[in-house]
Design an enzyme around this catalytic site. Sequence first.
Site, PDB file in Angstrom:
ATOM      1  N   GLU A 179      -1.121  25.407  77.162  1.00 23.78           N
ATOM      2  CA  GLU A 179      -1.014  25.535  75.791  1.00 23.78           C
ATOM      3  C   GLU A 179      -0.034  26.739  75.177  1.00 23.78           C
ATOM      4  O   GLU A 179      -0.621  27.504  74.524  1.00 23.78           O
ATOM      5  CB  GLU A 179      -2.240  25.787  74.996  1.00 23.78           C
ATOM      6  CG  GLU A 179      -3.272  24.563  75.197  1.00 23.78           C
ATOM      7  CD  GLU A 179      -4.578  24.604  74.664  1.00 23.78           C
ATOM      8  OE1 GLU A 179      -4.776  25.691  74.111  1.00 23.78           O
ATOM      9  OE2 GLU A 179      -5.080  23.352  74.434  1.00 23.78           O
ATOM     10  N   GLU A 214      -6.964  17.495  77.584  1.00 20.44           N
ATOM     11  CA  GLU A 214      -8.367  18.337  77.057  1.00 20.44           C
ATOM     12  C   GLU A 214      -8.994  17.779  75.945  1.00 20.44           C
ATOM     13  O   GLU A 214      -8.327  17.328  75.012  1.00 20.44           O
ATOM     14  CB  GLU A 214      -7.853  19.841  77.043  1.00 20.44           C
ATOM     15  CG  GLU A 214      -7.554  20.586  77.918  1.00 20.44           C
ATOM     16  CD  GLU A 214      -7.553  22.031  77.525  1.00 20.44           C
ATOM     17  OE1 GLU A 214      -7.993  22.452  76.635  1.00 20.44           O
ATOM     18  OE2 GLU A 214      -6.699  22.822  78.323  1.00 20.44           O
TER      19      GLU A 214
HETATM   20  C1  GAL Z   1      -7.695  25.042  75.012  1.00 22.92           C
HETATM   21  C2  GAL Z   1      -7.525  25.763  76.142  1.00 22.92           C
HETATM   22  C3  GAL Z   1      -8.788  25.706  77.150  1.00 22.92           C
HETATM   23  C4  GAL Z   1      -9.896  25.805  76.375  1.00 22.92           C
HETATM   24  C5  GAL Z   1      -9.970  25.085  75.355  1.00 22.92           C
HETATM   25  C6  GAL Z   1     -11.451  25.251  74.694  1.00 22.92           C
HETATM   26  O1  GAL Z   1      -7.191  25.532  73.864  1.00 22.92           O
HETATM   27  O2  GAL Z   1      -6.439  25.273  76.698  1.00 22.92           O
HETATM   28  O3  GAL Z   1      -8.371  26.586  78.001  1.00 22.92           O
HETATM   29  O4  GAL Z   1      -9.954  27.339  75.848  1.00 22.92           O
HETATM   30  O5  GAL Z   1      -9.118  25.056  74.437  1.00 22.92           O
HETATM   31  O6  GAL Z   1     -11.474  24.501  73.338  1.00 22.92           O
END
Ligand code: GAL
Length: 700
Positions: free
Chosen positions: A150, A306
């Site tokens: 990110e 994610e």
């Molecule tokens: C994203 C990140 C992850 C985790 C996740 C939590 O921004 O890539 O590592 O922090 O959010 O929602």
Amino acid sequence: MHPAFARSPWFGGDYNPEQWPEAVWDEDVDLMRRAGVNLVTVGVFAWSLLEPEEGRYEFGWLDSILDLLHENGIAVDLATATASPPPWFSRAYPESLPVTADGVRLSPGSRQAYCPSSPQYRASAGKLARAIAERYGKHPAVVLWHVNNEYGCHVARCYCDESAAAFRRWLEQKYGTIGALNEAWGTAFWSQSYGRFDEILPPRTTPAIGNPTQALDFERFSSDELLACYLEEKAILREVTPDIPVTTNFMGLFRGADYWRWAPHVDVIADDLYPDPADPDAPRAAAMARDLMRSLGGGRPWILMEQATSAVNTRPANAPKAAGQMRALSYQALARGADGILFFQWRQSASGAEKFHSGMVPHAGTGTRVWREVEQLGSELAALGGVMGTETRSNAVLVFDWDSWWAIEQRGLPATSSYLSLVARWHAALTDAGLTVDLVPGDDDLTGYPIVVVPSLFVTTDAQAAAIDAAARSGSSVLVTDQTGIVDENLRARLGGYLGELQSTLGVWIEEFWPLTGAWARPGGIPVAESATIAPTVSVRGGVFAGGTSTGAEWTEALHLHDAEVEAVFEGGALDGWPALTRKARGEGAAWYLATRLDRDGRAALVERLIAESGVRVERPLSGDTGGPVESVRRGDLLFLINHGASPVVVEVDGTDVLSGASARGITLGQHDVAVVAVSVVGERSPATAPIVGASAQNA
Ligand code: GAL
């Protein structure tokens, strides 16, 4: 690995075994197999364990994990682990820590504590990426490289001296001479003319409004600088492992990086998205983010890298996902072109800053609703191999542009605006009407789309104006909305009645802006009298709208005609009787201009008019009071129907729901229910006179 090479959609998540004793690892892979996990992302935040002191690497635990995963048939998206420099790094190179616009140097102790322009950071990250590539490039588990994490999530802009030097180099390359920069930035205003590049600073906190073009160039520079970090690591990975594709995870509708500039360098587009389960509009915004991801790859499949199984821990109050909600949002991504559904993270952490963020294996273990839903989704996806690599079919396009985003949110404008909400409203109006929308930066070829919407393209380049005009001439119904064509790419006002070249496309010009937000009611205003507050809405009268009227809010413009027809006028208020909505026949198509911000019903009515006039075919085989967003999206031969709303809807198609095996005619979808129907659709609302174009049409 093109994602389409997998036999069924990728399913899995971030796997952080370093947070757990080895005894847990065997249970992890057993459970992964039970759930149908076939891909995990490993090592994203493992730098401090992989390189406990500068130049000394400890790979033993990662060797074991990759072997274990491979033995169990689970592929790995291996991170370069450069997202969070370890404490020794920040101690050795304190000048690498990022600095805010106010001059505050941020501390280590969380993550992403580095300046993207720091030479020390770049060098150390590159060494680590090379060490990992050399050690694991031939490991059979590794199918994808995951660079960093990110980019820009926490530090999208750094204002330190190193950044200042890099900004100057970027400017020198862009402008060549200081004279060209002075001209572009309009530095004659407020005595800002520069004599040399080394006088220039990042737009740090200033006494009054800083130079707008300097600020815009700094946004562009900062996005490019993050991209340069990615490209440096990618070049190393390519050199060592030419055949393993490279990705980095985007963040949906993220302001900090111009993903149009990034996308050509990313082999597999990947996205992280966390819609708020408590926000009934969140699926609409999520749909737009998914459409952006598909569009960034020119229609290629992408991966949802994610999402949360349930609650996050980043909002003031974090609602869990209701039963079925995670599944519904997963299918939304699949429908809109994803070939993989992954989560952050596999096992919910027991320690650290995100221990209250849900995981695939929750704190409470496998006797839980979340785990059952994970297992269910895994087994469903395993049977959906046919969807892999197929194209989501779109029939409308929306222009989405980072320059306009950055510029329309600067200070010193006629009114403050949220670019995202201006664009998202139109995306929602189109998708609510059953259309599927691609996004484009605007200077691409827009022809071939029955409907083209250009919301608030504040910065309009000549190339964008030409592309919009060409779309109308070739037969599209084009709708342009307020605050388009106000400035050029240097933020210089378009003189002679705004809209620039688009005046001839639209047949109108703008004399003056008339924002409706009650100026005196604002903080800092002086509420002298009731009458000083400007009405925040205005009536708009025209045959397009049900009952002949609609409502405009926030913004109006004094619009003059060249040769357009008036379709609606303002009623009451300062612009009583002035045109609010115009249409001009242009070539084979039409060009509409809207000089206010209509409410949801008004937008819906206007979209209906565009659908009718363009003859585009809309598939919406749903009935009942939908009570909220219900999606119908065609991907390949499958029609995805997702009910995010509270009320049940009935599906009226001939075919079989491939998830339930039930006949689709007469299926009732309750809240968060999904049907994936292999059908020929019968519930069409308008004649099929215009083709549905492929999602990749804009790159054809
Ligand atoms: C994203 C990140 C992850 C985790 C996740 C939590 O921004 O890539 O590592 O922090 O959010 O929602």
